[in-house]
Structures are given as structure tokens and as C-alpha cells.
Design a protein around this motif. Sequence first.
Motif, PDB file in Angstrom:
ATOM      1  N   THR A 160       2.074  -1.490  11.544  1.00 47.71           N
ATOM      2  CA  THR A 160       3.222  -0.799  12.127  1.00 47.71           C
ATOM      3  C   THR A 160       4.445  -1.702  12.162  1.00 47.71           C
ATOM      4  O   THR A 160       5.583  -1.235  12.016  1.00 47.71           O
ATOM      5  N   SER A 161       4.261  -3.004  12.314  1.00 46.93           N
ATOM      6  CA  SER A 161       5.388  -3.938  12.255  1.00 46.93           C
ATOM      7  C   SER A 161       5.975  -3.971  10.848  1.00 46.93           C
ATOM      8  O   SER A 161       7.198  -3.921  10.659  1.00 46.93           O
ATOM      9  N   VAL A 162       5.099  -4.035   9.862  1.00 46.98           N
ATOM     10  CA  VAL A 162       5.544  -4.055   8.466  1.00 46.98           C
ATOM     11  C   VAL A 162       6.219  -2.731   8.115  1.00 46.98           C
ATOM     12  O   VAL A 162       7.219  -2.697   7.381  1.00 46.98           O
ATOM     13  N   GLY A 163       5.705  -1.622   8.642  1.00 46.17           N
ATOM     14  CA  GLY A 163       6.310  -0.323   8.374  1.00 46.17           C
ATOM     15  C   GLY A 163       7.728  -0.224   8.914  1.00 46.17           C
ATOM     16  O   GLY A 163       8.618   0.325   8.258  1.00 46.17           O
TER      17      GLY A 163
ATOM     18  N   PRO B   1       5.002 -13.496   0.857  1.00 49.13           N
ATOM     19  CA  PRO B   1       5.518 -12.121   0.836  1.00 49.13           C
ATOM     20  C   PRO B   1       4.475 -11.064   0.471  1.00 49.13           C
ATOM     21  O   PRO B   1       4.448  -9.987   1.074  1.00 49.13           O
ATOM     22  N   ALA B   2       3.619 -11.362  -0.492  1.00 49.77           N
ATOM     23  CA  ALA B   2       2.619 -10.376  -0.908  1.00 49.77           C
ATOM     24  C   ALA B   2       1.595 -10.115   0.191  1.00 49.77           C
ATOM     25  O   ALA B   2       1.031  -9.015   0.267  1.00 49.77           O
ATOM     26  N   PHE B   3       1.344 -11.106   1.044  1.00 50.33           N
ATOM     27  CA  PHE B   3       0.398 -10.901   2.141  1.00 50.33           C
ATOM     28  C   PHE B   3       0.967  -9.917   3.161  1.00 50.33           C
ATOM     29  O   PHE B   3       0.223  -9.146   3.779  1.00 50.33           O
ATOM     30  N   VAL B   4       2.286  -9.956   3.362  1.00 51.56           N
ATOM     31  CA  VAL B   4       2.921  -8.980   4.243  1.00 51.56           C
ATOM     32  C   VAL B   4       2.814  -7.583   3.628  1.00 51.56           C
ATOM     33  O   VAL B   4       2.429  -6.620   4.299  1.00 51.56           O
ATOM     34  N   ALA B   5       3.142  -7.466   2.348  1.00 54.39           N
ATOM     35  CA  ALA B   5       3.036  -6.169   1.672  1.00 54.39           C
ATOM     36  C   ALA B   5       1.596  -5.670   1.661  1.00 54.39           C
ATOM     37  O   ALA B   5       1.344  -4.464   1.756  1.00 54.39           O
TER      38      ALA B   5
ATOM     39  N   HIS C 222       7.676 -17.549   9.658  1.00 49.38           N
ATOM     40  CA  HIS C 222       6.844 -17.438  10.857  1.00 49.38           C
ATOM     41  C   HIS C 222       6.216 -16.046  10.954  1.00 49.38           C
ATOM     42  O   HIS C 222       5.061 -15.899  11.363  1.00 49.38           O
ATOM     43  N   PHE C 223       6.997 -15.028  10.582  1.00 55.41           N
ATOM     44  CA  PHE C 223       6.474 -13.665  10.581  1.00 55.41           C
ATOM     45  C   PHE C 223       5.314 -13.550   9.602  1.00 55.41           C
ATOM     46  O   PHE C 223       4.264 -12.955   9.916  1.00 55.41           O
ATOM     47  N   GLU C 224       5.467 -14.126   8.420  1.00 52.99           N
ATOM     48  CA  GLU C 224       4.396 -14.110   7.426  1.00 52.99           C
ATOM     49  C   GLU C 224       3.140 -14.784   7.962  1.00 52.99           C
ATOM     50  O   GLU C 224       2.019 -14.303   7.738  1.00 52.99           O
ATOM     51  N   SER C 225       3.300 -15.895   8.673  1.00 57.45           N
ATOM     52  CA  SER C 225       2.143 -16.625   9.202  1.00 57.45           C
ATOM     53  C   SER C 225       1.358 -15.762  10.183  1.00 57.45           C
ATOM     54  O   SER C 225       0.116 -15.744  10.168  1.00 57.45           O
ATOM     55  N   ILE C 226       2.080 -15.042  11.047  1.00 57.16           N
ATOM     56  CA  ILE C 226       1.402 -14.180  12.020  1.00 57.16           C
ATOM     57  C   ILE C 226       0.683 -13.036  11.297  1.00 57.16           C
ATOM     58  O   ILE C 226      -0.461 -12.690  11.627  1.00 57.16           O
ATOM     59  N   ILE C 227       1.346 -12.445  10.299  1.00 56.92           N
ATOM     60  CA  ILE C 227       0.740 -11.347   9.559  1.00 56.92           C
ATOM     61  C   ILE C 227      -0.511 -11.825   8.823  1.00 56.92           C
ATOM     62  O   ILE C 227      -1.536 -11.123   8.786  1.00 56.92           O
ATOM     63  N   ILE C 228      -0.458 -13.025   8.233  1.00 52.62           N
ATOM     64  CA  ILE C 228      -1.633 -13.558   7.533  1.00 52.62           C
ATOM     65  C   ILE C 228      -2.776 -13.779   8.519  1.00 52.62           C
ATOM     66  O   ILE C 228      -3.948 -13.495   8.215  1.00 52.62           O
ATOM     67  N   PHE C 229      -2.453 -14.267   9.731  1.00 47.93           N
ATOM     68  CA  PHE C 229      -3.477 -14.443  10.770  1.00 47.93           C
ATOM     69  C   PHE C 229      -4.124 -13.105  11.115  1.00 47.93           C
ATOM     70  O   PHE C 229      -5.353 -12.996  11.228  1.00 47.93           O
ATOM     71  N   LEU C 230      -3.299 -12.058  11.278  1.00 45.95           N
ATOM     72  CA  LEU C 230      -3.839 -10.728  11.569  1.00 45.95           C
ATOM     73  C   LEU C 230      -4.671 -10.200  10.403  1.00 45.95           C
ATOM     74  O   LEU C 230      -5.676  -9.522  10.613  1.00 45.95           O
ATOM     75  N   LEU C 231      -4.253 -10.539   9.176  1.00 43.15           N
ATOM     76  CA  LEU C 231      -5.019 -10.116   8.006  1.00 43.15           C
ATOM     77  C   LEU C 231      -6.404 -10.753   8.007  1.00 43.15           C
ATOM     78  O   LEU C 231      -7.396 -10.115   7.618  1.00 43.15           O
ATOM     79  N   VAL C 232      -6.489 -11.996   8.446  1.00 40.59           N
ATOM     80  CA  VAL C 232      -7.791 -12.662   8.571  1.00 40.59           C
ATOM     81  C   VAL C 232      -8.671 -11.921   9.582  1.00 40.59           C
ATOM     82  O   VAL C 232      -9.866 -11.683   9.353  1.00 40.59           O
TER      83      VAL C 232
ATOM     84  N   HIS D  25       6.199   2.660   0.949  1.00 44.67           N
ATOM     85  CA  HIS D  25       7.022   1.731   1.737  1.00 44.67           C
ATOM     86  C   HIS D  25       6.747   0.278   1.370  1.00 44.67           C
ATOM     87  O   HIS D  25       7.643  -0.568   1.437  1.00 44.67           O
ATOM     88  N   ALA D  26       5.515  -0.024   0.925  1.00 44.99           N
ATOM     89  CA  ALA D  26       5.208  -1.395   0.497  1.00 44.99           C
ATOM     90  C   ALA D  26       5.923  -1.732  -0.805  1.00 44.99           C
ATOM     91  O   ALA D  26       6.304  -2.886  -1.039  1.00 44.99           O
ATOM     92  N   ILE D  27       6.120  -0.725  -1.657  1.00 48.52           N
ATOM     93  CA  ILE D  27       6.832  -0.938  -2.917  1.00 48.52           C
ATOM     94  C   ILE D  27       8.304  -1.249  -2.640  1.00 48.52           C
ATOM     95  O   ILE D  27       8.875  -2.187  -3.204  1.00 48.52           O
ATOM     96  N   TYR D  28       8.919  -0.454  -1.763  1.00 48.00           N
ATOM     97  CA  TYR D  28      10.312  -0.724  -1.401  1.00 48.00           C
ATOM     98  C   TYR D  28      10.459  -2.094  -0.751  1.00 48.00           C
ATOM     99  O   TYR D  28      11.397  -2.843  -1.030  1.00 48.00           O
ATOM    100  N   LEU D  29       9.525  -2.418   0.134  1.00 49.13           N
ATOM    101  CA  LEU D  29       9.655  -3.630   0.947  1.00 49.13           C
ATOM    102  C   LEU D  29       9.442  -4.912   0.161  1.00 49.13           C
ATOM    103  O   LEU D  29      10.124  -5.917   0.402  1.00 49.13           O
ATOM    104  N   HIS D  30       8.508  -4.922  -0.778  1.00 44.50           N
ATOM    105  CA  HIS D  30       8.131  -6.176  -1.429  1.00 44.50           C
ATOM    106  C   HIS D  30       9.307  -6.801  -2.176  1.00 44.50           C
ATOM    107  O   HIS D  30       9.454  -8.026  -2.190  1.00 44.50           O
ATOM    108  N   SER D  31      10.147  -5.975  -2.772  1.00 42.08           N
ATOM    109  CA  SER D  31      11.317  -6.523  -3.460  1.00 42.08           C
ATOM    110  C   SER D  31      12.243  -7.224  -2.475  1.00 42.08           C
ATOM    111  O   SER D  31      12.842  -8.268  -2.786  1.00 42.08           O
TER     112      SER D  31
END
Length: 420
Positions: free
Chosen positions: A310-313, A27-31, A156-166, A214-220
Motif C-alpha cells: 500500500t505504501s508503494v501503491g 528500485p526493482a525490489f520496491v517495484a 532508506h525507503f528501499e531498505s525498509i521495503i526490502i526488509f518487509l520483502l524478507v 502501477h508497478a510499470i509506471y512507478l519503476h521508471s
Amino acid sequence: MALLETTDVTSAPARRGKGGLFFLLGPAFVAAIAYVDPGNVAANLTSGATYGYLLVWVLVAANFMAMLIQYQSAKLGLVTGKSLPELLGERLSTSGRRLFWVQAELVAMATDLAEVVGGAIALNLLFGVPLPLGGLIVGIASMALLAVQNRRGQRHFESIIIFLLVIITVGFLAGLVLSPPDPAGVLAGMVPRFQGADSILLAAGMLGATVMPHAIYLHSQLAKDRHTDARGTPERLAHILKATRWDVIIALLLAGAVNIGMLLLAASTLEGVAGTETIEGAHAAIVESLGPVIGVVFAVGLLASGLASTSVGAYAGATIMNGLLKVRIPLLTRRVISLIPAIGLLWLGVNPTWALIISQIVLSFGIPFALVPLLRLTSSKELMGIHRDRLPLRLASLVSVVLIVALNGVLLWLTFTGKA
């Protein structure tokens, strides 16, 4: 990190039980994507190109604050089983909820604007795609990412986001291999200081681009949705909180490294170079100094940043609406609606750098609305029980909130008085 407090009630069976720490990360990687979006790129490159290593300390401090804030948001969701917007929706009157939603929605839309514009710039740099078409492509690609979340689930969404973060990490830090920073300059940049009013303005902008409402709202929401069994037993909750601390520390250290790396790259490569006040100009200077390969890698990192953020937003916007208004709009529908303003501005030929600046000003208005309630809720013994923020964390968070609000107040004052 000592301030990310511990609750020493985890039993040995819980530590060995369902979900080792590694498999509980995510979750924190998405945020954290919010901390490496195109707004950060613009602010960090401008800082390094204009002032060299002067403001390294701002990013270090901002990243430390971000760790505290994101941990508190995640902890709130885990302990209460509700997101920050849901808890606010329960405590506000009907008119209060609606007014709060309006400002939070404007913040989410401003964030989305910056991220779509950043992705469009990346496509223009890579392939010469016109900005309006590039924005549309970014929007469609983000819909595909959100469809993964809808159909395959959050993991699965987290995995894709982590890949993009890399990809973002490689894209923005590759240039440091060819143009390493000056160690003495980096150390000097760790000493808090400014160099005139413009550097204060830029520092406020960097902080505003780093701590995202928006990251603060989302992480919870992310934390409670991922760990649905967190409140099963006290031991299980303690285990999940431990994993969450590591999740936040690792994800935000990575995001912080990317942000600091961008500033260092600009300081070592772009300082004093004309035209680097825009992303396009900075990219051209990077190509001139380090070659086309590094330029392409940088643009790919920018594209990954725009797509992921933009996906996370859009995800955050849906969370805010559901929590405050009790209205559920499918993520894909939400994506289409929020895409319209960004595409419209690009179609009208609005300067993309100007659009990024305006989006950061709007974000500045929203920061205290997210931070102050978060601090109050996580400090509530009635709500949080034994997991209430302890005194060191409360004090550190209070200092962070005051500093963030004050610096963003300076940003707004300088902007609207024409002294920027």
C-alpha cells in the motif's frame, strides 16, 4: 537472462567506479512488492487449493514476462531521464492526458483497495481487530513508511521495503518446510494446460494479479530518481543499466519464488479442503494442517505484504498524477485521500474477498494502457538511441503484451457474461 539485453560499452574504470553493483540495487525490489501483494495471495492460494499443481506454469511464465516489462520500464527512465507518465504526458493532448490519468488513477486506487483490505485481514487474523479499524491502522502505518521516503530519501525507503520483502518471503514460504511439495506434481505443473473454463479464468486472474500497471509506471520513476547521474557519460549509463538488469532479475526471482511457493503450499496442504476460497478460510486450513505457529507466520507475512504494497501503491499514484497532470501532491496527503475508499468499503461491511476480486477486474482494464505505450517507447530509436530494445527483446515483449491482454480480455469476458 539473454533477453535482458546488454550494451557492451562499459569501461573498466566505470565498472570499478562509483557504485558497485550491490550498492546500485534497490528500485526493482520496491517495484517487486506489487508482485507479492494480497491480490497475489488470494489468487495463488485459490489456484493451489482448487487445481493443485496444474497452474504452476502460469506463474513461471508471468514472472518471466514481469522481468522483461520491469526492465524495460527502468531502462526507459534511465535512458530518457523521465518516467513513463511524464513521457506520455508530453505526447498526449490535454484531454488525452486527463482521460489517461483517470484510468491510471482508477487502477492505482483499485490496487490500494486490495492492499489495505489484505492488511486489514492480516490484523484481524492476528489480533481480532475489526476490519475497518485494521484498514485504518494499515493506512497510518503506510504513512509512516512514506514519511521515511519524504525525509530520509529513497535509499532508506528501499531498505525498509526490502526488509518487509524478507518478512513476506519467510511468512509465505515457512509452511513448505513442514509440507514440502510433490516433485512429480511440480514438474507436471510446468506443462502448459488447463482443466476446464474455470481454470482459464483463474489463470487470467493470476496473470492480472502478477503484472501490475502501477508497478510499470512507478519503476521508471524509481530508477531515474535513484540514479540521477546515469546519463552523465555513456560508460556510466551502461554501468547503471547492467546493475538494473541484476536488480530486476534478483528482485523478480525472489517475488516469483514467493508466488510459486504460495501455490505449492496450497497444493500440498489445501487441495480439496472446503472453505479455502477466501484468505481467512485458507489461513484456517493452514492452521489446521500445519499448526498455529505457521498460521501466525503466514498472517505476519500477509501483514507485511499489505503494509509494503500500500505504501508503494501510494507512491505510484503520486508518480502518475505528477507525470500526466503536472500536479504534485505530497505523498502523505495522497495516502490520506486514497485511503478513504478502502476504509469506506470495509466500514460498510463489504465482503473483503469480493473487494479483492473487483480490484483485480479493474486492474485488468489498465494493463494494456501501461504495456502498449511502454513497448512503443522502448522500441523507438529516436527516443532510446543505441539503447533501443533489440529485436529479440521486442519480439518477446510483443508476445508478452499480446498474451497478457488476451488473457485479461478472457477474464473480463467471462466475468461480465456470467460464465465465470
